[in-house]
Design a protein around this motif. Structure first.
Motif, PDB file in Angstrom:
ATOM      1  N   TRP A   1      -5.955  -4.648  12.848  1.00  0.00           N
ATOM      2  CA  TRP A   1      -5.928  -5.638  11.774  1.00  0.00           C
ATOM      3  C   TRP A   1      -6.093  -4.915  10.438  1.00  0.00           C
ATOM      4  CZ3 TRP A   1      -4.824 -10.752  12.305  1.00  0.00           C
ATOM      5  CH2 TRP A   1      -4.819 -11.263  13.601  1.00  0.00           C
ATOM      6  N   ASN A   2      -5.044  -4.917   9.652  1.00  0.00           N
ATOM      7  CA  ASN A   2      -5.032  -4.185   8.385  1.00  0.00           C
ATOM      8  C   ASN A   2      -4.338  -4.997   7.291  1.00  0.00           C
ATOM      9  OD1 ASN A   2      -6.191  -1.662   9.276  1.00  0.00           O
ATOM     10  ND2 ASN A   2      -4.286  -1.305  10.403  1.00  0.00           N
ATOM     11  N   TYR A   3      -4.583  -4.538   6.055  1.00  0.00           N
ATOM     12  CA  TYR A   3      -3.782  -5.030   4.937  1.00  0.00           C
ATOM     13  C   TYR A   3      -2.543  -4.144   4.885  1.00  0.00           C
ATOM     14  CZ  TYR A   3      -7.756  -7.842   3.432  1.00  0.00           C
ATOM     15  OH  TYR A   3      -8.772  -8.764   3.378  1.00  0.00           O
ATOM     16  N   THR A   4      -1.558  -4.515   5.660  1.00  0.00           N
ATOM     17  CA  THR A   4      -0.373  -3.685   5.878  1.00  0.00           C
ATOM     18  C   THR A   4       0.350  -3.319   4.592  1.00  0.00           C
ATOM     19  OG1 THR A   4      -0.103  -4.772   8.026  1.00  0.00           O
ATOM     20  CG2 THR A   4       1.777  -3.518   7.183  1.00  0.00           C
ATOM     21  N   PHE A   5       0.338  -4.212   3.608  1.00  0.00           N
ATOM     22  CA  PHE A   5       1.117  -4.002   2.387  1.00  0.00           C
ATOM     23  C   PHE A   5       0.256  -3.617   1.191  1.00  0.00           C
ATOM     24  CE2 PHE A   5       3.153  -7.387   4.958  1.00  0.00           C
ATOM     25  CZ  PHE A   5       4.286  -6.699   5.349  1.00  0.00           C
ATOM     26  N   LEU A   6      -0.976  -3.229   1.452  1.00  0.00           N
ATOM     27  CA  LEU A   6      -1.903  -2.947   0.358  1.00  0.00           C
ATOM     28  C   LEU A   6      -1.422  -1.821  -0.549  1.00  0.00           C
ATOM     29  CD1 LEU A   6      -4.630  -3.669  -0.909  1.00  0.00           C
ATOM     30  CD2 LEU A   6      -5.703  -1.996   0.607  1.00  0.00           C
ATOM     31  N   ASP A   7      -0.806  -0.807   0.038  1.00  0.00           N
ATOM     32  CA  ASP A   7      -0.375   0.360  -0.736  1.00  0.00           C
ATOM     33  C   ASP A   7       0.999   0.187  -1.386  1.00  0.00           C
ATOM     34  OD1 ASP A   7      -2.717   1.702  -0.062  1.00  0.00           O
ATOM     35  OD2 ASP A   7      -1.848   2.506   1.786  1.00  0.00           O
ATOM     36  N   THR A   8       1.610  -0.948  -1.177  1.00  0.00           N
ATOM     37  CA  THR A   8       2.946  -1.150  -1.749  1.00  0.00           C
ATOM     38  C   THR A   8       2.892  -1.667  -3.188  1.00  0.00           C
ATOM     39  OG1 THR A   8       3.166  -3.457  -1.009  1.00  0.00           O
ATOM     40  CG2 THR A   8       3.800  -1.720   0.553  1.00  0.00           C
TER      41      THR A   8
ATOM     42  N   ALA B   1      -2.181  -7.770  -2.674  1.00  0.00           N
ATOM     43  CA  ALA B   1      -2.748  -7.102  -1.500  1.00  0.00           C
ATOM     44  C   ALA B   1      -2.004  -7.444  -0.224  1.00  0.00           C
ATOM     45  CB  ALA B   1      -4.221  -7.476  -1.352  1.00  0.00           C
ATOM     46  N   GLY B   2      -1.447  -8.638  -0.180  1.00  0.00           N
ATOM     47  CA  GLY B   2      -0.783  -9.072   1.042  1.00  0.00           C
ATOM     48  C   GLY B   2      -1.782  -9.587   2.063  1.00  0.00           C
ATOM     49  N   PRO B   3      -1.293 -10.116   3.174  1.00  0.00           N
ATOM     50  CA  PRO B   3      -2.185 -10.713   4.172  1.00  0.00           C
ATOM     51  C   PRO B   3      -2.866  -9.673   5.065  1.00  0.00           C
ATOM     52  CG  PRO B   3       0.067 -10.827   4.936  1.00  0.00           C
ATOM     53  CD  PRO B   3       0.124 -10.243   3.555  1.00  0.00           C
ATOM     54  N   LEU B   4      -3.964 -10.076   5.648  1.00  0.00           N
ATOM     55  CA  LEU B   4      -4.596  -9.296   6.711  1.00  0.00           C
ATOM     56  C   LEU B   4      -3.905  -9.699   8.004  1.00  0.00           C
ATOM     57  CD1 LEU B   4      -6.949  -7.434   7.688  1.00  0.00           C
ATOM     58  CD2 LEU B   4      -8.290  -9.529   8.005  1.00  0.00           C
ATOM     59  N   CYS B   5      -3.316  -8.731   8.684  1.00  0.00           N
ATOM     60  CA  CYS B   5      -2.548  -9.081   9.882  1.00  0.00           C
ATOM     61  C   CYS B   5      -2.615  -7.967  10.934  1.00  0.00           C
ATOM     62  CB  CYS B   5      -1.093  -9.369   9.524  1.00  0.00           C
ATOM     63  SG  CYS B   5      -0.195  -7.960   8.828  1.00  0.00           S
ATOM     64  N   LEU B   6      -2.217  -8.324  12.141  1.00  0.00           N
ATOM     65  CA  LEU B   6      -2.150  -7.376  13.247  1.00  0.00           C
ATOM     66  C   LEU B   6      -0.833  -6.623  13.145  1.00  0.00           C
ATOM     67  CD1 LEU B   6      -3.696  -6.545  15.896  1.00  0.00           C
ATOM     68  CD2 LEU B   6      -2.155  -8.126  17.093  1.00  0.00           C
TER      69      LEU B   6
ATOM     70  N   SER C   1      12.488  -7.535   4.473  1.00  0.00           N
ATOM     71  CA  SER C   1      12.712  -6.826   5.743  1.00  0.00           C
ATOM     72  C   SER C   1      11.435  -6.168   6.259  1.00  0.00           C
ATOM     73  CB  SER C   1      13.810  -5.771   5.574  1.00  0.00           C
ATOM     74  OG  SER C   1      13.401  -4.767   4.642  1.00  0.00           O
ATOM     75  N   THR C   2      10.466  -5.945   5.362  1.00  0.00           N
ATOM     76  CA  THR C   2       9.212  -5.307   5.780  1.00  0.00           C
ATOM     77  C   THR C   2       8.193  -6.317   6.319  1.00  0.00           C
ATOM     78  OG1 THR C   2       8.241  -5.490   3.556  1.00  0.00           O
ATOM     79  CG2 THR C   2       9.530  -3.516   4.051  1.00  0.00           C
ATOM     80  N   TRP C   3       8.464  -7.589   6.130  1.00  0.00           N
ATOM     81  CA  TRP C   3       7.488  -8.605   6.523  1.00  0.00           C
ATOM     82  C   TRP C   3       7.262  -8.657   8.030  1.00  0.00           C
ATOM     83  CZ3 TRP C   3       8.625 -13.488   2.995  1.00  0.00           C
ATOM     84  CH2 TRP C   3       8.500 -13.089   1.654  1.00  0.00           C
ATOM     85  N   SER C   4       8.248  -8.181   8.784  1.00  0.00           N
ATOM     86  CA  SER C   4       8.132  -8.195  10.247  1.00  0.00           C
ATOM     87  C   SER C   4       7.083  -7.205  10.744  1.00  0.00           C
ATOM     88  CB  SER C   4       9.486  -7.876  10.882  1.00  0.00           C
ATOM     89  OG  SER C   4       9.953  -6.601  10.462  1.00  0.00           O
ATOM     90  N   GLN C   5       6.561  -6.362   9.856  1.00  0.00           N
ATOM     91  CA  GLN C   5       5.501  -5.424  10.258  1.00  0.00           C
ATOM     92  C   GLN C   5       4.222  -6.163  10.653  1.00  0.00           C
ATOM     93  OE1 GLN C   5       4.844  -2.246   7.382  1.00  0.00           O
ATOM     94  NE2 GLN C   5       6.997  -2.285   6.794  1.00  0.00           N
ATOM     95  N   CYS C   6       4.063  -7.370  10.165  1.00  0.00           N
ATOM     96  CA  CYS C   6       2.921  -8.205  10.556  1.00  0.00           C
ATOM     97  C   CYS C   6       3.299  -8.967  11.823  1.00  0.00           C
ATOM     98  CB  CYS C   6       2.561  -9.178   9.448  1.00  0.00           C
ATOM     99  SG  CYS C   6       1.537  -8.453   8.149  1.00  0.00           S
ATOM    100  N   ILE C   7       2.624  -8.639  12.901  1.00  0.00           N
ATOM    101  CA  ILE C   7       2.943  -9.244  14.194  1.00  0.00           C
ATOM    102  C   ILE C   7       2.204 -10.571  14.387  1.00  0.00           C
ATOM    103  CG2 ILE C   7       2.816  -8.902  16.701  1.00  0.00           C
ATOM    104  CD1 ILE C   7       3.034  -5.885  16.154  1.00  0.00           C
ATOM    105  N   GLU C   8       0.938 -10.581  13.969  1.00  0.00           N
ATOM    106  CA  GLU C   8       0.107 -11.773  14.140  1.00  0.00           C
ATOM    107  C   GLU C   8      -0.812 -11.926  12.931  1.00  0.00           C
ATOM    108  OE1 GLU C   8      -3.023 -13.627  17.460  1.00  0.00           O
ATOM    109  OE2 GLU C   8      -2.096 -11.662  17.777  1.00  0.00           O
ATOM    110  N   PRO C   9      -1.025 -13.142  12.474  1.00  0.00           N
ATOM    111  CA  PRO C   9      -0.390 -14.414  12.844  1.00  0.00           C
ATOM    112  C   PRO C   9       1.107 -14.424  12.527  1.00  0.00           C
ATOM    113  CG  PRO C   9      -2.365 -14.771  11.487  1.00  0.00           C
ATOM    114  CD  PRO C   9      -2.013 -13.315  11.384  1.00  0.00           C
TER     115      PRO C   9
END
Length: 202
Positions: free
Chosen positions: A128-135, A117-122, A144-152
């Motif tokens: 605040w979403n599970y940015t990588f949930l659909d991957t 699922a990946g982390p919950l991030c800004l 290279s996609t990890w930078s999509q999470c700004i915070e934390p």
């Protein structure tokens, strides 16, 4: 081979693994050492399942201490039969092993789901979403996609590292408990120790 000594070795290993699981799970609550994300509940839902604290930790301590105590078990003789007590103790350790298998299995499943699922991030949209949930976990192979999470900051690395540790530790615990199922059955059926002297020396 003495089945009791084997069980003791497994038990001691499980204690260390359980402690590491608890520590790894606790660290998941504090990305970058900060406490605010836990208090604001901006953490992955899988962190709150306590997989390392309960599954890989507390539920592993029970079988671990049972295994450690087997070598000192002094319950020789039951129904007039020498060594029957120790055989019964070895067979009962199989039940404790099943508890360990359930706990470690829970730890492995939750850790795998947390990784997928990946982390919950800004994210960049300030949500605040599970940015990588659909991957479907493919983000793990594309840093290279990890930078999509700004915070934390560095939360992806934090989650991936700790959930991977929990997955590995839980897997090792599962294997060790499975080995003790076999060891306990052999010890109960064949005798506590293989040699005649050990088997009846109480």
């Amino acid at each position: 081979m003495c089945y009791g000594k084997c069980a003791r070795c497994i038990g001691q290993s499980l204690v260390g693994l359980a402690i590491l699981c608890i520590v790894a799970n606790i660290l998941l609550y504090f990305p970058n050492g900060e406490t605010k994300y836990a208090s604001e509940e901006h953490l992955s839902k899988f962190v709150w399942f306590f997989s390392g604290i309960i599954g890989g930790g507390l539920l592993i301590f029970l079988p671990a201490f049972v295994f450690i105590g087997l070598e000192q078990e002094d319950c020789c003789g039951c129904c007039g039969l020498d060594n029957c007590g120790k055989r019964c103790a070895m067979l009962s350790s199989v039940l404790a092993s099943l508890i360990g298998i359930a706990g470690s299995g829970y730890c492995v499943v939750v850790a795998a789901l947390g990784l997928a699922a990946g982390p919950l991030c800004l994210d960049s949209s300030n949500q605040w979403n599970y940015t990588f949930l659909d991957t479907e976990g493919q983000y793990l192979l594309d840093k290279s996609t990890w930078s999509q999470c700004i915070e934390p900051r560095h939360v992806v690395e934090w989650n991936v590292s700790l959930f991977s540790i929990l997955l590995a530790l839980g897997g090792i615990e599962f294997i060790l408990c499975l080995i003790q199922v076999i060891n306990g059955m052999l010890g109960g059926i064949c005798g506590y120790c293989c040699t005649h002297h050990q088997q009846y020396d109480c």
